[in-house]
Design a protein around this motif. Sequence first.
Motif, mmCIF file in Angstrom:
data_model
loop_
_atom_site.group_PDB
_atom_site.id
_atom_site.type_symbol
_atom_site.label_atom_id
_atom_site.label_comp_id
_atom_site.label_asym_id
_atom_site.label_seq_id
_atom_site.Cartn_x
_atom_site.Cartn_y
_atom_site.Cartn_z
ATOM 1 N N GLN A 65 -0.255 -6.372 8.209
ATOM 2 C CA GLN A 65 -0.252 -5.495 7.042
ATOM 3 C C GLN A 65 0.976 -4.586 7.099
ATOM 4 O O GLN A 65 1.439 -4.215 8.173
ATOM 5 C CB GLN A 65 -1.531 -4.637 6.996
ATOM 6 C CG GLN A 65 -2.832 -5.422 7.030
ATOM 7 C CD GLN A 65 -3.063 -6.221 5.767
ATOM 8 O OE1 GLN A 65 -2.568 -5.880 4.692
ATOM 9 N NE2 GLN A 65 -3.813 -7.323 5.884
ATOM 10 N N ASP A 86 -2.948 -2.350 2.575
ATOM 11 C CA ASP A 86 -3.978 -3.270 3.060
ATOM 12 C C ASP A 86 -4.351 -4.222 1.933
ATOM 13 O O ASP A 86 -4.719 -3.784 0.838
ATOM 14 C CB ASP A 86 -5.210 -2.506 3.540
ATOM 15 C CG ASP A 86 -6.064 -3.322 4.497
ATOM 16 O OD1 ASP A 86 -6.347 -4.504 4.189
ATOM 17 O OD2 ASP A 86 -6.438 -2.792 5.561
ATOM 18 N N THR A 87 -4.246 -5.516 2.218
ATOM 19 C CA THR A 87 -4.590 -6.516 1.202
ATOM 20 C C THR A 87 -6.091 -6.652 1.011
ATOM 21 O O THR A 87 -6.534 -7.257 0.031
ATOM 22 C CB THR A 87 -3.996 -7.878 1.588
ATOM 23 O OG1 THR A 87 -4.461 -8.234 2.892
ATOM 24 C CG2 THR A 87 -2.473 -7.812 1.607
ATOM 25 N N GLU A 88 -6.884 -6.109 1.936
ATOM 26 C CA GLU A 88 -8.347 -6.134 1.818
ATOM 27 C C GLU A 88 -8.888 -4.735 2.095
ATOM 28 O O GLU A 88 -9.548 -4.481 3.106
ATOM 29 C CB GLU A 88 -8.952 -7.137 2.801
ATOM 30 C CG GLU A 88 -8.518 -8.578 2.568
ATOM 31 C CD GLU A 88 -9.117 -9.537 3.583
ATOM 32 O OE1 GLU A 88 -10.042 -10.284 3.216
ATOM 33 O OE2 GLU A 88 -8.661 -9.516 4.745
#
Length: 843
Positions: A65, A86-88
Amino acid sequence: MILGALALALSTAAAADARVDAVALSTASGAVRVAGELTAEVWDSVPPTGGFMQREPSDGAAPSQRTEFRVAYDVSTLFVKVRAFDTEPEKIITYLTRRDSDSPGDWLRVLIDSYHDKRTAYEFGVNPSGVKMDRYWFNDNNRDDSWDAVWDVSVSRDAAGWSAEFRIPFSQLRFNPSQTNTFGLAVSRDIGRLKETSTWPLLSRSANGYVSSFGELGGLSMGASVKRLELVPYMVTNLTRQPTDGNPLIKRTDPGAALGMDVKYALTSGLTFTGTVNPDFGQVEADPAVVNLTAFETFFSERRPFFVEGSGTFNFGLDCDDGACTGLFYSRRIGRSPQGTDDLVSGDNIYTASPVNTSILGAGKLTGRVGRYSIGVMQAFTQEEDARVLTAGISSRAAVEPSTSYTVGRVRREFANQSSIGGMLTATKRSAASGLTFLPRTAVTSGVDWDLRFKTRYSLTGYLVGSDVRGEPAAIERLQENSRHYFQRPDLTSASLDVTRTSLTGSAGSVGISKIGGKYVRFNSNVAFKTPGLDFNDIGFMRRADQRTMGNWLQLRSDTPNKWFRSRMINFNQYAGWNFDGDRLFSSGNVNAHATLVNSWESGGGYNFSAREFDDRATRGGPGVYSGGFRIVWHYLQTDPRRRLKLGYFVGGGGNGEGQTFADFNPSVTYRPLPALTLSPGVRVSKNTFGAQWVTNLTEGGNHYVFGELDQTTVAMTMRLDYTLTRNLSLQLYAEPFVSAGDYGAFKELVNGRSPEFDRRYAPFAYNFAPDDNPSFNTKSFRTTNVLRWEYKPGSTLFVVWQQARQNDAVPGGFRFGRDVPDIFGVPPRNTFLVKLAYWMNY
């Protein structure tokens, strides 16, 4: 001349190393000086810095990240804004805990080497719940988790991740103000669900230093002075309810109140004075219960905030076990239990009452830097303590501890390549007015130590120490006869008991070579000695003198993840020791391995073995005794700490083939049913048998060194509950029921301690003890400390504390769980209720 030439050589080598390091040095994009409010527009004008790299699990790899940070400052404060993309974002892990309580979630940390000495740093951390953590780093790789600063941080979350804005007052840092200051700087990010740590710059696990791996933040213009004085006055009220046991000198209800103050003053930009007047540490957790059957004192770690904070400055370790060292300074000597309590006369119609601890009138320490020198000076004063004595209705007082002055001084010359040469001086001086002639009047120790680095990852370490203790002949005789020396031993040839002595001197030394960095191989080889007359226990901690030792350690390791492991290592150890008479005390070794699996479980184990040993302390001043060699196997396992439920255990056992066996089983649980609630129950169970455990020495009809077979069982249940209502308001509960029971039988006396055969060392002995002298025991206790802590403004706290203690030794010998645990609560408790209010002021 020798030290001067050595310093010149080190400086030259350090300068060369520094030039090499500077080539690849990471530098932040720069800090922007601001005036007024820090708005979003202002932050947008600050250039961001990225380029983070993994520290864990894949050292040097690109992070999963993206992270970036910006730096700004004004006349009083350093601002650092860290953006954690953060992609999630829905998978971000966070826990609401008490300040300084680590948790296995997401964290952002800013580390500042404001001295820019590549050895010391201040760390400020926060998680997405806003929980703050701060630490102090010293000697490049060591950290002090007890260090607390007054600072603030705000956090926010959005669809792209989370961010933190740190506001760190310059008054909490130490540096030399100028128009062009340069700080060492590092920023770290933990991603809980991945158990990944990325840093700017790369703080590689294979490097031989941590702080020395920092990048730089240059161009800071800070000519103006910052606030120098911090005052924390506090008020304490307490109420104790306790059983009197028929003693008219003990009050069943005993109220009290006190005032005190902590002070912190920056004498210069590099030196800080920290002081305390009439300190109170009632909020500190009680020590765990133990039953000590050895000849040596039990070591308890320091828990009092004044002495814990900054303790790394005063480290001078002589005896180290897996990184935990004891040495010339042991702060728990200051405010210790009065030493004359055991000498009070007891009997029919005689009652006594003594203070639990010696009162500390005041203490102060000066810490910091002057150029390339790290400095620490501490001075503490304790008052004379008296016991009240009631004999046949006549009241009197008896001194049990003299007023005492404790002085500690530490200095270390540091070089750019992380080499150092240091010295330490300690002095204890007791007042003679108390008449306690069984204690030494003065005790002085001095020492030099060194850590010389070469070839980047190699280190030559060592020390030389001397001690001098002086007092009346009664005090020096008592010193010679304690377990650290036992000069009265009949088979001792390298020293002798002299009852006319008024002083005792000794020395110690060590030298070792280590490989302290590298991806795959590290090692250490060392030799050390302590002469029979060495003694620094008036303000240090030493279990015994009269010893020569050697040791070797080799570690094979890999932090590169593969299909099964995140990291793994195997250690090989060999060590041996002799006394100055030439008796081999021990000759042992072990092999142990440890691994972190890809699922974040941790496991390890080992095998320890030793040849026949010689215990010259077994008879408490009599002749030494052989014992058979030991074989020990142990193993531990910990499940993933990120899960709501974490389980673990340690199990070990072994024996020596001469009637001595031991087994330990310690399961543990950490359960987080809510992000703000943590439950941590644990159990310690041990089962030991001793074929020959010392009982007593008798002189009637000749010298008889009495031993017995001992069957001992110990069970302790530790229970912790941490509940955090807000990030500044928390409740911490701790309780420990403890039972240890031992049955003695098959008594025997020593006839030839140097016989290689167990049956020829001992002969049966009819030990007829009085009922009150039965050596069998059944020790039961319960201790609990419960603390409500509220930081109602930065630096200001309110503590509400309840402590309870119970002790029941009524049933001698024999362990019966169903009987003994309820019996703990069959005696009246001692309850203490305390309220402590502290208010922080900054000038």
